[in-house]
Design an enzyme around this catalytic site. Sequence first.
Site, mmCIF file in Angstrom:
data_model
loop_
_atom_site.group_PDB
_atom_site.id
_atom_site.type_symbol
_atom_site.label_atom_id
_atom_site.label_comp_id
_atom_site.label_asym_id
_atom_site.label_seq_id
_atom_site.Cartn_x
_atom_site.Cartn_y
_atom_site.Cartn_z
ATOM 1 N N ASP A 55 -2.401 -1.034 4.306
ATOM 2 C CA ASP A 55 -1.181 -1.313 5.060
ATOM 3 C C ASP A 55 -1.392 -2.506 6.003
ATOM 4 O O ASP A 55 -2.284 -2.488 6.848
ATOM 5 C CB ASP A 55 -0.808 -0.061 5.876
ATOM 6 N N THR A 96 6.886 -1.216 5.473
ATOM 7 C CA THR A 96 5.923 -0.368 4.784
ATOM 8 C C THR A 96 6.499 0.347 3.572
ATOM 9 O O THR A 96 5.945 0.285 2.476
ATOM 10 C CB THR A 96 5.347 0.669 5.767
ATOM 11 N N ASN A 117 12.614 0.986 5.996
ATOM 12 C CA ASN A 117 12.023 2.265 6.383
ATOM 13 C C ASN A 117 13.104 3.295 6.685
ATOM 14 O O ASN A 117 12.911 4.492 6.485
ATOM 15 C CB ASN A 117 11.118 2.084 7.606
ATOM 16 N N LYS A 179 -0.008 7.914 6.122
ATOM 17 C CA LYS A 179 1.428 7.984 6.400
ATOM 18 C C LYS A 179 2.120 8.741 5.277
ATOM 19 O O LYS A 179 1.722 8.637 4.111
ATOM 20 C CB LYS A 179 2.053 6.587 6.490
ATOM 21 N N ARG A 181 5.114 8.107 3.946
ATOM 22 C CA ARG A 181 5.696 7.166 2.992
ATOM 23 C C ARG A 181 4.628 6.443 2.171
ATOM 24 O O ARG A 181 4.885 6.029 1.039
ATOM 25 C CB ARG A 181 6.598 6.164 3.710
ATOM 26 N N ASP A 318 -2.542 -1.424 9.665
ATOM 27 C CA ASP A 318 -1.172 -1.610 10.136
ATOM 28 C C ASP A 318 -1.040 -1.222 11.602
ATOM 29 O O ASP A 318 -0.466 -1.968 12.408
ATOM 30 C CB ASP A 318 -0.224 -0.763 9.288
ATOM 31 N N HIS A 322 -0.221 -3.711 14.750
ATOM 32 C CA HIS A 322 0.920 -3.521 15.645
ATOM 33 C C HIS A 322 0.484 -3.455 17.106
ATOM 34 O O HIS A 322 1.099 -4.069 17.980
ATOM 35 C CB HIS A 322 1.653 -2.225 15.301
ATOM 36 N N HIS A 366 2.540 -5.355 2.752
ATOM 37 C CA HIS A 366 3.112 -6.526 3.430
ATOM 38 C C HIS A 366 1.988 -7.201 4.191
ATOM 39 O O HIS A 366 0.881 -6.664 4.309
ATOM 40 C CB HIS A 366 4.233 -6.122 4.399
#
Length: 574
Positions: A55, A96, A117, A179, A181, A318, A322, A366
Amino acid sequence: MIKVDNKSFSVVKTPFLFVILWSLSAVIYAAIDQPSVAKIDSSSSPKLVVQITVDQLRGDLPMRYRDRLPEGGFRYLLEQGAHYVNAHYRHANTETAVGHATLVTGADPSRHGIVANDWINPQTGAFVYNTEDDRHHILGKKLKPHKGVSPRNLLSSTIGDELVLSNAGKSRVYSVSGKDRGAILPGGHAGKSFWYSKSSGEFVTSTYYYDAYPHWVAAWNAEKPAERYRDKQWKLLQARENYFAKDMDDRPYEADFGSLGRTFPHGYGDNKYLNLIVGLSPAVDELTLDFAKQLITQEKLGTGEATDFFAVSFSATDYVGHLFGPSSLESEDNILRLDRVLASFFEFLDKTVGLENTLIVLSADHGGPEAPEYAQSIGIEAGRLSFDYFKKPNELTSALKKRFSRDDLILTHSHPYLYLNYAAMREAKLDPAVVERFVTAEVIKLPGIAYAMSRSQLIDGDYADAPMQRQIRRNFHFDRSGSVHLIPEQYWFLHSTDEAAKMGLSGLAAIHGSPWTYDTYVPIFFAGHKIPAQRIPRRVSPTDIAPTIASYLGIKPPSGSLGTPLREVLTGSP
């Protein structure tokens, strides 16, 4: 009669010439119009396909720290795999869920349906999470509104689904992630998925997959794996002087949350937030790896008569990106730790299934941008637009009031869409297309907004066929996309506050989601099985991965697939 160079020939009187022309046309057709024939031995398919998603792994990151990487992890992929160094997503919203769905379907969001999302259901007006399904609650939890999950919002089949369909279910499909997802979408409709819960510190699943946890999962969770980190610290893996970002450890725009803090060493703490902090740090990848090894062992993947499929998504890159930005000491240390996670995983696969029997694919959902403040420090114009800008009176609402005598035409903003109030339009007898286009023209005037395109423009095909417009079109789904798709200026953020709030934070250093190169750029690696070492610079897309795997296995590609099989993987040469 047939004609060649304007001369007519009778096929009856000249049968020999006809045979020659027919044979020549067949050769030309095969050479030009048909895809390359793979040199891979179809009688020796891999026992296991492992699709790894990291991610927010921007395409340059595996190479940035190459000189300090030991054997076995990224170095194995870089030196012994097929490495595509110019891979970019084709759609506009690089989030994501969107990326994970694209990786396993070979489809754009317009076809697989995961446009963001979250999106708003036009019939109910309620927000919909990408894997939301109220029919299936988390095992061990009561059913609550908007808390159930399944892959049913994914409209296309996946590569795992197609593998199961190809042999009447002899192939098995599993997926694991930090996660929900990141596990549910790659697992597809026919697979079984598990993911880390930031509330319980366990790996969970839903009633879509099981009626009760398998014995080995219950036993693994009973050991309280997240407790391993209680009162522990995330410390630098190497000596500080070895890091490029050794002096980039405490910047005012970095997130500061609880015991994790903003500087090394980062504490995991001993309070009620332990499971959450573990889920936001490199520890979550270590737990994901441990659970993945257990799953492969307990379910005996790669040992059956048919090829099995296993997807694993590592989430820490990820979260660290962030919280601290990709050019931070934390991000650099996380990549070094991720490299060790990969090395351990590859070693495990070699001992259990054999790398020669395993097709490994690694990419990212991404890329990721630099923090605007860091971009500003080197002279790039950048900034942040407050997330609640569109939720309160502003220049746009004033313009709408002046033009249409209404100040309630903006419903809400949820990246990447601005949602308009169509009920208010009906009440005022306004043409939605006129309002949409007016909003589009006005919103582009705002600082930080580079471009916008309305729903009516996309439906009517009223736009220039240019790169950004094509990216937006590929992201558009009639039933799920919002009223106006917003594109931020480069290194401008439109929704960092909202994303931070979802994680209980006051702000984030960096946030992806744009069509700019830093967000679309990802690595693609194929390795193991019969993949030769090569570095390929031509531009490709993650939409090419699923059809490549399909071609490699000799099965049909997913239903929504638009990608092109990567010839270097199939033929073994550039």
